[in-house]
Design a protein around this motif. Structure first.
Motif, PDB file in Angstrom:
ATOM      1  N   PHE A  62       0.778  -1.243   0.133  1.00 19.09           N
ATOM      2  CA  PHE A  62      -0.161   0.038  -0.152  1.00 19.09           C
ATOM      3  C   PHE A  62       1.002   1.337   0.002  1.00 19.09           C
ATOM      4  N   SER A  63       1.840   1.547   1.006  1.00 14.15           N
ATOM      5  CA  SER A  63       2.741   2.326   1.018  1.00 14.15           C
ATOM      6  C   SER A  63       3.614   2.586  -0.342  1.00 14.15           C
ATOM      7  N   LEU A  64       4.097   1.680  -0.832  1.00 16.25           N
ATOM      8  CA  LEU A  64       4.980   1.840  -2.172  1.00 16.25           C
ATOM      9  C   LEU A  64       4.044   2.192  -3.244  1.00 16.25           C
ATOM     10  N   ARG A  65       2.843   1.643  -3.424  1.00 12.10           N
ATOM     11  CA  ARG A  65       1.902   2.085  -4.465  1.00 12.10           C
ATOM     12  C   ARG A  65       1.634   3.472  -4.370  1.00 12.10           C
ATOM     13  N   ASN A  66       1.365   4.027  -3.196  1.00 13.46           N
ATOM     14  CA  ASN A  66       0.909   5.369  -2.879  1.00 13.46           C
ATOM     15  C   ASN A  66       2.006   6.221  -3.330  1.00 13.46           C
ATOM     16  N   LEU A  67       3.377   5.802  -2.879  1.00 16.35           N
ATOM     17  CA  LEU A  67       4.806   6.585  -3.128  1.00 16.35           C
ATOM     18  C   LEU A  67       4.745   6.696  -4.674  1.00 16.35           C
ATOM     19  N   VAL A  68       4.677   5.487  -5.411  1.00 14.02           N
ATOM     20  CA  VAL A  68       4.851   5.610  -6.794  1.00 14.02           C
ATOM     21  C   VAL A  68       3.699   6.341  -7.479  1.00 14.02           C
ATOM     22  N   GLN A  69       2.613   6.440  -6.997  1.00 14.08           N
ATOM     23  CA  GLN A  69       1.468   7.351  -7.584  1.00 14.08           C
ATOM     24  C   GLN A  69       1.779   8.723  -7.314  1.00 14.08           C
ATOM     25  N   LYS A  70       2.480   9.215  -6.255  1.00 10.36           N
ATOM     26  CA  LYS A  70       2.681  10.543  -5.775  1.00 10.36           C
ATOM     27  C   LYS A  70       3.986  11.144  -6.636  1.00 10.36           C
ATOM     28  N   LEU A  71       4.862  10.113  -6.681  1.00  9.99           N
ATOM     29  CA  LEU A  71       6.312  10.459  -7.429  1.00  9.99           C
ATOM     30  C   LEU A  71       5.863  10.740  -9.002  1.00  9.99           C
ATOM     31  N   GLY A  72       5.039   9.646  -9.606  1.00 10.33           N
ATOM     32  CA  GLY A  72       4.954   9.572 -10.965  1.00 10.33           C
ATOM     33  C   GLY A  72       3.657   9.853 -11.604  1.00 10.33           C
ATOM     34  N   GLY A  73       2.644  10.214 -10.751  1.00  8.79           N
ATOM     35  CA  GLY A  73       1.358  10.650 -11.345  1.00  8.79           C
ATOM     36  C   GLY A  73       0.603   9.189 -11.439  1.00  8.79           C
ATOM     37  N   THR A  74      -0.752   9.482 -11.731  1.00  9.45           N
ATOM     38  CA  THR A  74      -1.731   8.290 -11.761  1.00  9.45           C
ATOM     39  C   THR A  74      -1.192   7.136 -12.740  1.00  9.45           C
ATOM     40  N   ASP A  75      -0.789   7.658 -13.846  1.00  8.15           N
ATOM     41  CA  ASP A  75      -0.291   6.626 -14.822  1.00  8.15           C
ATOM     42  C   ASP A  75       0.686   5.622 -14.519  1.00  8.15           C
ATOM     43  N   ASP A  76       1.508   6.044 -13.588  1.00  9.61           N
ATOM     44  CA  ASP A  76       2.730   5.107 -13.122  1.00  9.61           C
ATOM     45  C   ASP A  76       1.999   4.125 -12.248  1.00  9.61           C
ATOM     46  N   THR A  77       2.425   2.928 -12.144  1.00 14.81           N
ATOM     47  CA  THR A  77       2.144   1.780 -11.575  1.00 14.81           C
ATOM     48  C   THR A  77       3.463   1.048 -10.844  1.00 14.81           C
ATOM     49  N   PHE A  78       2.959   0.465  -9.615  1.00 20.50           N
ATOM     50  CA  PHE A  78       3.934  -0.200  -8.924  1.00 20.50           C
ATOM     51  C   PHE A  78       3.982  -1.668  -9.496  1.00 20.50           C
ATOM     52  N   LEU A  79       5.349  -2.048  -9.787  1.00 17.35           N
ATOM     53  CA  LEU A  79       5.447  -3.476 -10.245  1.00 17.35           C
ATOM     54  C   LEU A  79       6.007  -4.299  -9.562  1.00 17.35           C
ATOM     55  N   SER A  80       7.232  -3.993  -8.849  1.00 13.56           N
ATOM     56  CA  SER A  80       8.036  -4.953  -8.149  1.00 13.56           C
ATOM     57  C   SER A  80       8.941  -4.167  -7.411  1.00 13.56           C
ATOM     58  N   TYR A  81       9.699  -4.752  -6.466  1.00 10.03           N
ATOM     59  CA  TYR A  81      10.803  -4.201  -5.790  1.00 10.03           C
ATOM     60  C   TYR A  81      11.610  -5.173  -5.156  1.00 10.03           C
ATOM     61  N   ARG A  82      13.116  -5.027  -4.979  1.00 10.17           N
ATOM     62  CA  ARG A  82      13.972  -6.010  -4.591  1.00 10.17           C
ATOM     63  C   ARG A  82      14.791  -5.433  -3.574  1.00 10.17           C
ATOM     64  N   THR A  83      15.186  -6.255  -2.519  1.00  3.54           N
ATOM     65  CA  THR A  83      15.924  -6.227  -1.622  1.00  3.54           C
ATOM     66  C   THR A  83      17.007  -7.185  -1.563  1.00  3.54           C
ATOM     67  N   GLY A  84      18.074  -7.452  -0.513  1.00  6.04           N
ATOM     68  CA  GLY A  84      18.948  -8.046  -0.630  1.00  6.04           C
ATOM     69  C   GLY A  84      18.793  -9.492  -0.422  1.00  6.04           C
ATOM     70  N   GLU A  85      17.248  -9.872   0.047  1.00  4.36           N
ATOM     71  CA  GLU A  85      17.001 -11.024   0.252  1.00  4.36           C
ATOM     72  C   GLU A  85      15.931 -11.740  -0.541  1.00  4.36           C
ATOM     73  N   TYR A  86      14.996 -11.030  -0.869  1.00  2.00           N
ATOM     74  CA  TYR A  86      14.013 -11.273  -1.815  1.00  2.00           C
ATOM     75  C   TYR A  86      13.280 -10.166  -2.599  1.00  2.00           C
ATOM     76  N   LYS A  87      12.701 -10.582  -3.624  1.00  2.00           N
ATOM     77  CA  LYS A  87      12.184  -9.597  -4.643  1.00  2.00           C
ATOM     78  C   LYS A  87      10.448  -9.828  -4.472  1.00  2.00           C
ATOM     79  N   LEU A  88       9.584  -8.790  -4.355  1.00  2.00           N
ATOM     80  CA  LEU A  88       8.312  -8.588  -4.421  1.00  2.00           C
ATOM     81  C   LEU A  88       7.759  -8.200  -5.604  1.00  2.00           C
ATOM     82  N   HIS A  89       6.660  -9.017  -6.057  1.00  2.00           N
ATOM     83  CA  HIS A  89       6.064  -9.027  -7.344  1.00  2.00           C
ATOM     84  C   HIS A  89       4.782  -8.692  -7.310  1.00  2.00           C
TER      85      HIS A  89
END
Length: 161
Positions: A62-89
């Motif tokens: 929820f937080s990452l999705r809102n951050l992406v929309q605020k920084l990039g606008g409503t057309d940008d979408t959150f797809l995935s992110y990666r840490t040193g241990e795992y990747k979230l899709h």
């Protein structure tokens, strides 16, 4: 590929399905012993309860999705992110269902596979099932044997664990 977990959240922020896979333990060398000069190993943290884990995953998405929309606008979408241990899709359906998969860091983006799980498995076996509830109040989740076996087959065929 190593698959760690899979979650489905409904539009009311409830986790209606979750499944965890335990990765096989990594082989350790019995000849490697910590030296006297090496710092002590970090203490391991206690595992979270299942419901706390689900809440943390949803809050993160929820937080990452809102951050992406605020920084990039409503057309940008959150797809995935990666840490040193795992990747979230992440995949969000037009009806605001959220499909989340945790994998190893070396895996490509699985958005198309999450879409296939939604379209071919969730819609076919859960949405079109007249006995399945349309809403999931109080965290009553997806309890559909066809969906679960279809998910297992899909993951074995497409995403070899």
């Amino acid at each position: 590929m190593v698959l760690y977990a899979f979650y489905i959240f409904d539009r009311h922020t409830q986790c209606i399905y979750s499944r965890r896979w335990t990765p096989s333990p990594r082989p350790t060398s019995s000849s490697s012993k910590p030296s006297a000069d090496a710092p002590p190993a970090a203490p391991t943290r206690a595992p979270l309860s299942h419901s706390d884990d689900e809440k943390l995953i949803f809050g993160l998405v929820f937080s990452l999705r809102n951050l992406v929309q605020k920084l990039g606008g409503t057309d940008d979408t959150f797809l995935s992110y990666r840490t040193g241990e795992y990747k979230l899709h992440y995949y969000e359906t037009p009806t605001r269902m959220k499909f989340v998969m945790l994998t190893d860091t070396k895996v490509i983006n699985l958005r198309q596979y999450l879409h296939q799980i939604w379209a071919n498995l969730y819609v076919e076996y859960v949405v079109k099932n007249p006995l399945a509830p349309t809403e999931h109040p109080g965290g009553i989740g997806v309890a559909n044997e066809l969906f679960e076996t279809g998910l297992e087959r899909f993951i074995e065929a497409v995403l070899p664990v």
